[in-house]
Enzyme design. Structure first.
Site, PDB file in Angstrom:
ATOM      1  N   LYS A 298      -2.490  -9.937   0.912  1.00 52.38           N
ATOM      2  CA  LYS A 298      -3.617  -9.654   1.829  1.00 52.38           C
ATOM      3  C   LYS A 298      -4.603  -8.699   1.146  1.00 52.38           C
ATOM      4  O   LYS A 298      -5.816  -8.910   1.181  1.00 52.38           O
ATOM      5  CB  LYS A 298      -3.020  -9.045   3.109  1.00 52.38           C
ATOM      6  CG  LYS A 298      -3.976  -8.565   4.163  1.00 52.38           C
ATOM      7  CD  LYS A 298      -4.188  -7.082   4.165  1.00 52.38           C
ATOM      8  CE  LYS A 298      -2.964  -6.250   4.413  1.00 52.38           C
ATOM      9  NZ  LYS A 298      -3.226  -4.807   4.394  1.00 52.38           N
TER      10      LYS A 298
ATOM     11  N   LYS B 104      -9.027   1.689  -2.470  1.00 49.73           N
ATOM     12  CA  LYS B 104      -7.697   1.089  -2.313  1.00 49.73           C
ATOM     13  C   LYS B 104      -7.652  -0.290  -2.973  1.00 49.73           C
ATOM     14  O   LYS B 104      -6.657  -0.666  -3.601  1.00 49.73           O
ATOM     15  CB  LYS B 104      -7.350   1.008  -0.826  1.00 49.73           C
ATOM     16  CG  LYS B 104      -6.047   0.320  -0.509  1.00 49.73           C
ATOM     17  CD  LYS B 104      -4.817   1.097  -0.960  1.00 49.73           C
ATOM     18  CE  LYS B 104      -3.598   0.219  -1.018  1.00 49.73           C
ATOM     19  NZ  LYS B 104      -2.453   0.635  -0.293  1.00 49.73           N
TER      20      LYS B 104
HETATM   21  P1  NAP Z   1       4.575  -3.102   8.720  1.00 50.39           P
HETATM   22  O1  NAP Z   1       5.876  -2.468   8.457  1.00 50.39           O
HETATM   23  O2  NAP Z   1       4.500  -4.596   8.758  1.00 50.39           O
HETATM   24  O3  NAP Z   1       4.002  -2.482  10.097  1.00 50.39           O
HETATM   25  C1  NAP Z   1       2.828  -2.980  10.665  1.00 50.39           C
HETATM   26  C2  NAP Z   1       2.546  -2.229  11.956  1.00 50.39           C
HETATM   27  O4  NAP Z   1       1.356  -2.773  12.556  1.00 50.39           O
HETATM   28  C3  NAP Z   1       3.647  -2.384  13.016  1.00 50.39           C
HETATM   29  O5  NAP Z   1       3.728  -1.195  13.752  1.00 50.39           O
HETATM   30  C4  NAP Z   1       3.115  -3.534  13.875  1.00 50.39           C
HETATM   31  O6  NAP Z   1       3.621  -3.544  15.184  1.00 50.39           O
HETATM   32  C5  NAP Z   1       1.645  -3.177  13.902  1.00 50.39           C
HETATM   33  N1  NAP Z   1       0.785  -4.317  14.231  1.00 50.39           N
HETATM   34  C6  NAP Z   1       0.502  -5.389  13.451  1.00 50.39           C
HETATM   35  N2  NAP Z   1      -0.358  -6.218  14.072  1.00 50.39           N
HETATM   36  C7  NAP Z   1      -0.645  -5.635  15.252  1.00 50.39           C
HETATM   37  C8  NAP Z   1      -1.487  -5.999  16.342  1.00 50.39           C
HETATM   38  N3  NAP Z   1      -2.222  -7.110  16.314  1.00 50.39           N
HETATM   39  N4  NAP Z   1      -1.540  -5.176  17.407  1.00 50.39           N
HETATM   40  C9  NAP Z   1      -0.808  -4.042  17.446  1.00 50.39           C
HETATM   41  N5  NAP Z   1       0.007  -3.643  16.451  1.00 50.39           N
HETATM   42  C10 NAP Z   1       0.092  -4.437  15.370  1.00 50.39           C
HETATM   43  O7  NAP Z   1       3.467  -2.668   7.653  1.00 50.39           O
HETATM   44  P2  NAP Z   1       3.432  -1.347   6.759  1.00 50.39           P
HETATM   45  O8  NAP Z   1       4.156  -1.609   5.502  1.00 50.39           O
HETATM   46  O9  NAP Z   1       3.762  -0.164   7.593  1.00 50.39           O
HETATM   47  O10 NAP Z   1       1.868  -1.342   6.379  1.00 50.39           O
HETATM   48  C11 NAP Z   1       0.871  -0.859   7.256  1.00 50.39           C
HETATM   49  C12 NAP Z   1      -0.456  -0.802   6.503  1.00 50.39           C
HETATM   50  O11 NAP Z   1      -0.319   0.105   5.399  1.00 50.39           O
HETATM   51  C13 NAP Z   1      -0.891  -2.157   5.904  1.00 50.39           C
HETATM   52  O12 NAP Z   1      -2.276  -2.307   5.995  1.00 50.39           O
HETATM   53  C14 NAP Z   1      -0.430  -2.059   4.470  1.00 50.39           C
HETATM   54  O13 NAP Z   1      -1.211  -2.891   3.617  1.00 50.39           O
HETATM   55  C15 NAP Z   1      -0.609  -0.573   4.186  1.00 50.39           C
HETATM   56  N6  NAP Z   1       0.252  -0.014   3.128  1.00 50.39           N
HETATM   57  C16 NAP Z   1       1.599  -0.298   3.083  1.00 50.39           C
HETATM   58  C17 NAP Z   1       2.383   0.262   2.052  1.00 50.39           C
HETATM   59  C18 NAP Z   1       3.879  -0.007   1.946  1.00 50.39           C
HETATM   60  O14 NAP Z   1       4.458   0.350   0.906  1.00 50.39           O
HETATM   61  N7  NAP Z   1       4.523  -0.585   2.954  1.00 50.39           N
HETATM   62  C19 NAP Z   1       1.798   1.089   1.101  1.00 50.39           C
HETATM   63  C20 NAP Z   1       0.456   1.379   1.204  1.00 50.39           C
HETATM   64  C21 NAP Z   1      -0.309   0.825   2.220  1.00 50.39           C
HETATM   65  P3  NAP Z   1       5.024  -4.285  15.498  1.00 50.39           P
HETATM   66  O15 NAP Z   1       6.099  -3.273  15.239  1.00 50.39           O
HETATM   67  O16 NAP Z   1       4.917  -4.673  16.922  1.00 50.39           O
HETATM   68  O17 NAP Z   1       5.106  -5.491  14.589  1.00 50.39           O
END
Ligand code: NAP
Length: 291
Positions: free
Chosen positions: A238, A170
């Site tokens: 990040k 990744k």
């Molecule tokens: P996001 O929308 O910011 O969602 C993050 C999730 O993690 C939310 O459910 C959040 O809960 C939870 N969370 C964060 N800190 C936490 C903690 N300390 N304890 C419990 N829950 C926690 O992020 P995302 O875009 O879905 O991305 C998730 C992962 O996938 C990341 O590592 C990102 O790098 C990766 N990713 C993202 C994409 C993209 O296009 N978005 C593509 C590939 C990979 P709350 O709802 O309470 O905040």
């Protein structure tokens, strides 16, 4: 299969929905409780803590923001480690540090719980359509066990090596797209300044050697100067931090990734960290005097 899904963010919510649609039983948990409601309306059970979510599951998926968040949910108070059954498999689909992944896998294995790292690429669109590319690290038997669940979320699923190898793959993905996002932003800036019809420009070049997912899916953001999610700039930065740290340890130079890291620092400092990563174009546009 009986699946627990923890972390219903931009990616996690549609991924969990696809697991449900594929016919698996699912229990969901999210820190912000109201985000569980959509899944519950589609038939998912809800759990108050990660520990409770893990209790009945054969496969426990996490899709969370960053390394400390996954450590908290897996090993912290009310964490997965205190609920998961012996022989169950934790599948971390977040993008986090490969080293921390190996440390967590060690801690889980002492309790007879397996771990696979399975970060994804393909953006929110890929999550929604079940077409993610999934890069998997772990023991072959564990990977085989979770494959039916991964197939509900992705179309390109590659077992690249032992635990942690998915996260390193990744990082490679994030290094490559860093250069592509900024390259597309620079190209769009040049065309805008030259007064070209940029929709036609994108159409003209997207099937040739400059073609890419970023050009096809994010150039219009850069042209219109609007950056709906997508993938947050701060999450990509990040990921570059993880890549730069791994590269330093291995003695690899990443000059382009380091520059993009600096561009993203400026974008975040100006208050745009929660926009899509295509917002790196803000920096190029501003420096070029494009309003
Ligand atoms: P996001 O929308 O910011 O969602 C993050 C999730 O993690 C939310 O459910 C959040 O809960 C939870 N969370 C964060 N800190 C936490 C903690 N300390 N304890 C419990 N829950 C926690 O992020 P995302 O875009 O879905 O991305 C998730 C992962 O996938 C990341 O590592 C990102 O790098 C990766 N990713 C993202 C994409 C993209 O296009 N978005 C593509 C590939 C990979 P709350 O709802 O309470 O905040």
């Amino acid at each position: 299969m009986r699946v627990a899904f923890i972390g219903l963010g931009t990616m996690g919510e549609p991924m969990a929905l696809n697991i449900l649609k594929a016919g698996h039983e699912i229990v969901v948990n999210n820190r912000t409780k109201n985000k569980e409601e959509l899944l519950a309306a589609h038939g998912a059970k809800r759990a108050i803590t990660p520990q409770e979510a893990a209790r009945e599951a054969e496969v426990i998926i996490t899709c969370l923001s960053d390394t400390p968040d996954v450590e908290q949910v897996v090993l912290g108070d009310n964490g997965i480690i205190y609920g998961a059954q012996v022989g169950s498999v934790v599948v971390d689909m977040s993008t986090i540090s490969p080293e921390a992944t190996c440390r967590m896998a060690d801690a889980l294995s002492k309790k007879g719980i397996k771990m696979v790292d399975a970060p994804v690429s393909g953006g929110s669109e890929g999550a929604m359509h079940g077409t993610l590319a999934i890069m998997v690290g772990g023991d072959s038997l564990d990977v085989a066990k979770v494959l039916p669940v991964l197939k509900a979320m992705g179309t390109t699923i590659t077992h690249v090596g032992p635990i942690g190898a998915g996260q390193i793959t990744k990082s490679i993905n994030q290094i490559i797209i860093a250069g592509v996002y900024v390259g597309v932003a620079e190209g769009m800036a040049l065309g805008l300044k030259a007064g070209l019809d940029m929709e036609k420009v994108v159409q003209a070049i997207s099937q040739g050697a400059a073609g890419s997912w970023v050009l096809s899916n994010r150039a219009m953001n850069m042209i219109n100067n609007t950056y709906p999610l997508g993938f947050r700039v701060r999450l990509h930065q990040k990921d570059l931090g993880i890549a730069l740290e791994t590269a330093r340890k291995l003695g690899v130079t990443l000059p382009v990734a380091a520059v993009v890291d600096q561009i993203e620092t400026a974008v975040i400092a100006n208050g745009y960290g929660d926009e899509d990563v295509s917002a790196v174009a803000r920096s190029i546009r501003e420096q070029s005097g494009i309003r």
